[in-house]
Design a protein around this motif. Structure first.
Motif, PDB file in Angstrom:
ATOM      1  N   VAL A  67      33.576  25.693  33.711  1.00 52.56           N
ATOM      2  CA  VAL A  67      33.829  26.388  34.983  1.00 52.56           C
ATOM      3  C   VAL A  67      34.566  27.674  34.642  1.00 52.56           C
ATOM      4  N   THR A  68      34.092  28.792  35.192  1.00 51.05           N
ATOM      5  CA  THR A  68      34.852  30.031  34.951  1.00 51.05           C
ATOM      6  C   THR A  68      35.174  30.718  36.271  1.00 51.05           C
ATOM      7  N   PHE A  69      36.316  31.394  36.296  1.00 52.88           N
ATOM      8  CA  PHE A  69      36.714  32.225  37.432  1.00 52.88           C
ATOM      9  C   PHE A  69      37.154  33.567  36.886  1.00 52.88           C
ATOM     10  N   THR A  70      36.722  34.640  37.526  1.00 53.15           N
ATOM     11  CA  THR A  70      37.151  35.962  37.059  1.00 53.15           C
ATOM     12  C   THR A  70      38.519  36.296  37.648  1.00 53.15           C
ATOM     13  N   TYR A  71      39.097  37.369  37.129  1.00 55.75           N
ATOM     14  CA  TYR A  71      40.389  37.820  37.656  1.00 55.75           C
ATOM     15  C   TYR A  71      40.277  38.172  39.144  1.00 55.75           C
ATOM     16  N   ARG A  72      39.174  38.816  39.520  1.00 52.65           N
ATOM     17  CA  ARG A  72      39.005  39.213  40.926  1.00 52.65           C
ATOM     18  C   ARG A  72      38.897  37.966  41.810  1.00 52.65           C
ATOM     19  N   GLU A  73      38.090  37.014  41.374  1.00 52.67           N
ATOM     20  CA  GLU A  73      37.919  35.783  42.179  1.00 52.67           C
ATOM     21  C   GLU A  73      39.251  35.060  42.358  1.00 52.67           C
ATOM     22  N   GLN A  80      43.737  33.939  49.886  1.00 51.20           N
ATOM     23  CA  GLN A  80      43.268  32.969  50.900  1.00 51.20           C
ATOM     24  C   GLN A  80      44.234  31.794  51.015  1.00 51.20           C
ATOM     25  N   LEU A  81      44.681  31.311  49.866  1.00 51.40           N
ATOM     26  CA  LEU A  81      45.624  30.183  49.892  1.00 51.40           C
ATOM     27  C   LEU A  81      46.941  30.601  50.552  1.00 51.40           C
ATOM     28  N   LEU A  82      47.385  31.797  50.215  1.00 55.37           N
ATOM     29  CA  LEU A  82      48.647  32.284  50.788  1.00 55.37           C
ATOM     30  C   LEU A  82      48.527  32.411  52.314  1.00 55.37           C
ATOM     31  N   ASN A  83      47.424  32.976  52.776  1.00 50.21           N
ATOM     32  CA  ASN A  83      47.238  33.104  54.230  1.00 50.21           C
ATOM     33  C   ASN A  83      47.222  31.737  54.903  1.00 50.21           C
ATOM     34  N   ALA A 112      49.821  32.422  44.397  1.00 46.12           N
ATOM     35  CA  ALA A 112      50.168  32.469  45.830  1.00 46.12           C
ATOM     36  C   ALA A 112      51.663  32.236  46.027  1.00 46.12           C
ATOM     37  N   ALA A 113      52.241  31.353  45.237  1.00 46.26           N
ATOM     38  CA  ALA A 113      53.670  31.086  45.385  1.00 46.26           C
ATOM     39  C   ALA A 113      54.483  32.339  45.045  1.00 46.26           C
ATOM     40  N   ILE A 114      54.089  33.011  43.984  1.00 45.51           N
ATOM     41  CA  ILE A 114      54.836  34.223  43.601  1.00 45.51           C
ATOM     42  C   ILE A 114      54.696  35.282  44.693  1.00 45.51           C
ATOM     43  N   LYS A 115      53.451  35.517  45.091  1.00 48.46           N
ATOM     44  CA  LYS A 115      53.210  36.584  46.082  1.00 48.46           C
ATOM     45  C   LYS A 115      53.893  36.267  47.417  1.00 48.46           C
ATOM     46  N   GLY A 116      53.913  34.994  47.772  1.00 43.87           N
ATOM     47  CA  GLY A 116      54.504  34.606  49.055  1.00 43.87           C
ATOM     48  C   GLY A 116      56.019  34.415  48.994  1.00 43.87           C
ATOM     49  N   GLY A 117      56.598  34.520  47.783  1.00 42.51           N
ATOM     50  CA  GLY A 117      58.056  34.348  47.667  1.00 42.51           C
ATOM     51  C   GLY A 117      58.471  32.890  47.820  1.00 42.51           C
ATOM     52  N   ASN A 185      38.694  28.495  52.340  1.00 40.84           N
ATOM     53  CA  ASN A 185      37.523  29.370  52.181  1.00 40.84           C
ATOM     54  C   ASN A 185      37.317  30.324  53.358  1.00 40.84           C
ATOM     55  N   GLY A 186      37.768  29.921  54.541  1.00 40.34           N
ATOM     56  CA  GLY A 186      37.584  30.775  55.719  1.00 40.34           C
ATOM     57  C   GLY A 186      38.672  31.830  55.869  1.00 40.34           C
ATOM     58  N   GLU A 187      39.677  31.812  55.014  1.00 40.02           N
ATOM     59  CA  GLU A 187      40.802  32.756  55.174  1.00 40.02           C
ATOM     60  C   GLU A 187      40.445  34.153  54.638  1.00 40.02           C
ATOM     61  N   LYS A 188      41.234  35.130  55.082  1.00 42.05           N
ATOM     62  CA  LYS A 188      41.032  36.517  54.619  1.00 42.05           C
ATOM     63  C   LYS A 188      41.400  36.665  53.145  1.00 42.05           C
ATOM     64  N   LYS A 189      40.728  37.605  52.469  1.00 43.76           N
ATOM     65  CA  LYS A 189      40.980  37.782  51.030  1.00 43.76           C
ATOM     66  C   LYS A 189      42.044  38.842  50.740  1.00 43.76           C
ATOM     67  N   GLU A 190      42.744  39.277  51.786  1.00 43.72           N
ATOM     68  CA  GLU A 190      43.878  40.188  51.578  1.00 43.72           C
ATOM     69  C   GLU A 190      45.109  39.513  52.161  1.00 43.72           C
TER      70      GLU A 190
END
Ligand code: ATP
Ligand code: MG
Length: 561
Positions: A67-73, A80-83, A112-117, A185-190
């Protein structure tokens, strides 16, 4: 954002990638007060440059394809998780407890934890329900993240945890009472970044518990993500590397080498999910077949890997490093003979990032931990805070009063006494004993508590264990002090033999004779006990304290009986 910081970061990264390590100390780096690593480093400096490269490559025995995920993905899914978590009412400062195996969704939880504080509390999946209760009591989490293998234990622990408003997120599949990760999956990507300060808590890590109950170590938004530039330098990461670190989530070593060192560099993190017990031959085949370029493994794994015929493989390895426990010279020797690469040791703790290491290309003195990493001002100190002369054994200590940034932790949760014990005289005392040679190399002697006091001598177990490992029949050993009426303690070795070797008086005599030829007389083990295995922490570290206690209990029972 402070451009000076970003420029310094970029310069450090370039120096490390080009291997110009002597220039590292020329760069002064000031981390701005208002700091968030995802916003200030990962999103502007790493993701755009490496957007389409794999951030993760996961190979699992139960999946047909990697399974691979890119940096962008990964960045999109982090947002999405943070939102989603924010929509559930999770706020800056709330604690997120995460416990799973090597799961591909783990990395977005960290981001997400880092970005969300949020404050992230990683836990190893091998923990029991009681261990989890201990951690819940210390940490009072608002969010709990787990994979299917761990939900039952988590639910059991939750029965004793009285908080009603916990968000329970399941990384894979479906389970009653748990929210499946697919809802994001339905959340915004920003997503907006929380307004975090560099000294805000980011991680609460549990130490390995080698010497007692695990301590809870607080790392900040600065000490951890940025502190790990020393870890990246030690590994010697370069553009296009595929880095494999043999480690399980929950321990600091995982965050060191599966998260922050590679993600600061846009490296691909390789993960291998093996079922059952550690299988050295399978591991070596994976390292060969997936063309791993940089490898990090703890000595406990390396001691098994070197039992295999290393010459049978065609590796793509460029750098190999070891950390977590002292690295015996014998392992470095066998590895070099088999693979042609010098295994480089690196020393650190949950409380820090990589503090002492052998950098790529530097002269390795077999059995030495190397020299202080570039952010750390390290001395061998006596108990009064004075630096000891070369070759004198004392505690490894970090100078904390120089104004220089380093990756030493902020505090221990709920243990001010321990904090006062380790932060003294403007130093951070690591609790580990070592000496420095005339060339500035550090030599590990042992944990403070493991040092054997026999007659007037102070004896470190590591040197003796390293000599024992040179005996062909021995796979590993643990040397401890066993109480003695006159000497105080005498040296005792607990020995695990290689498969096929048979315990005998003759073998014990051979071992004794070998030690006599290699060690000063007072260091030669007077007692030898053959054991099927050594007591270890769940992260694989030898628990000498357990052997010492059992030894004394047996002696007491003999005396009274
Ligand atoms: P606890 O503090 O709970 O007893 P622990 O100290 O084993 O557990 P960690 O923070 O995971 O928890 O491990 C750090 C310790 O591991 C160091 O203090 C040191 O004793 C040992 N260690 C790590 N790397 C090395 C190394 N390269 N050489 C020698 N010892 C090492
Ligand atoms: Mg410790």
């Amino acid at each position: 954002m402070n451009n000076n910081f970003q420029e310094s970061f970029a310069r450090l990264k370039a120096i490390i990638q080009e291997g110009r390590y002597s220039s590292l100390s020329d760069v002064s780096m000031e981390i701005p007060d208002n700091f968030n690593w995802v916003r200030d480093v990962f999103e502007p400096l790493i993701v755009p440059v490496h957007a389409d490269q794999p951030m993760l490559e996961l190979v699992s025995e139960d999946m047909p394809q990697p399974v691979t995920f890119t940096y962008r993905e990964e960045m999109d899914r982090c947002n999405q998780l943070l939102n989603f978590l924010r929509a559930k009412g999770v706020q800056q400062g709330d604690r997120v407890f995460i416990m799973c195996g090597l799961h591909e969704e783990l990395w977005i939880s960290y981001l997400a934890a880092i970005k969300g504080g949020f404050v992230l509390i990683p836990a190893a999946s091998i923990l029991s329900a009681d261990d989890i209760i201990y951690r819940f009591e210390k940490a009072s989490p608002k969010v709990i993240i787990a994979d299917r293998d761990n939900v039952a234990k988590m639910d059991q622990a939750l029965l004793s945890y009285k908080s009603s408003s916990v968000v329970k997120l399941l990384l894979d599949g479906e389970q009653n009472g748990w929210i499946s990760l697919s809802v994001i999956n339905g959340e915004k990507k920003e997503a907006n970044t929380a307004d975090t300060q560099k000294n805000d808590d980011l991680f609460w890590f549990f130490t390995s518990g080698t010497t007692g109950m695990p301590k809870v170590v607080v790392h900040t938004h600065a000490t951890y993500p940025i502190g790990h530039l020393t870890t990246a330098a030690w590994i010697g990461l370069r553009q296009g590397d595929k880095h494999y670190n043999i480690s399980q989530p929950g321990w600091a070593k995982f965050a060191w080498s599966c998260v922050f060192a590679p993600l600061n560099f846009g490296t691909t993190v390789f993960i291998y999910k093996q079922k059952g017990r550690f299988d050295a031959a399978k591991q070596l085949r994976i390292i060969q077949d997936y063309q791993i370029t940089t490898l990090c493994a703890p000595p406990t794994a390396l001691r098994l890997l070197v039992q295999e015929n290393l010459g049978d493989y065609q590796f793509s390895l460029r750098e190999c490093v070891s950390a977590g426990e002292p690295l015996n010279a014998e392992i470095i020797k066998v590895w070099k003979e088999g693979i042609g690469i010098e295994l480089r040791d690196g020393y650190g703790q949950t409380e820090s990032t990589c503090m002492i290491c052998n950098l790529p290309g530097s002269k390795v003195k077999f059995g030495s931990m190397g020299k202080p990493a570039f952010m750390y001002d390290i001395i061998i100190a006596d108990e009064g805070g004075r630096e000891l002369p070369v070759y004198e054994t004392g505690q490894i200590a970090v100078r904390m009063d120089t104004g220089r940034f380093n990756g030493v932790f902020k505090s221990y949760i709920g243990d001010p006494e321990k904090e006062n014990e380790v932060f003294r005289h403007g130093l951070y005392y690591t609790g580990d004993k070592a000496y420095k040679d005339k060339d500035g190399y550090f030599w590990f002697v042992g944990r403070d508590d493991d040092v054997i006091k026999s007659s007037d001598y102070r004896i470190g177990p590591f040197e003796i264990e390293s000599v024992l490992l040179e005996v062909d029949e021995i796979v590993e050993s643990a040397v401890v002090g066993s109480s003695h009426p006159i000497k105080g303690q005498e040296v005792k070795a607990f020995i695990v033999l290689a498969a096929g070797s048979i315990v005998s008086r003759g073998l014990a005599d051979t071992i004794f004779a070998y030690c006599k030829g290699r060690l000063a007389p007072y260091k030669v083990p007077r007692l030898i006990e053959f054991v099927p295995e050594l007591p270890k922490t769940i992260s694989g570290k030898i628990r000498r304290v357990e052997l010492r206690t059992a030894e004394e209990q047996r002696k007491a029972a003999r005396e009274t009986g």
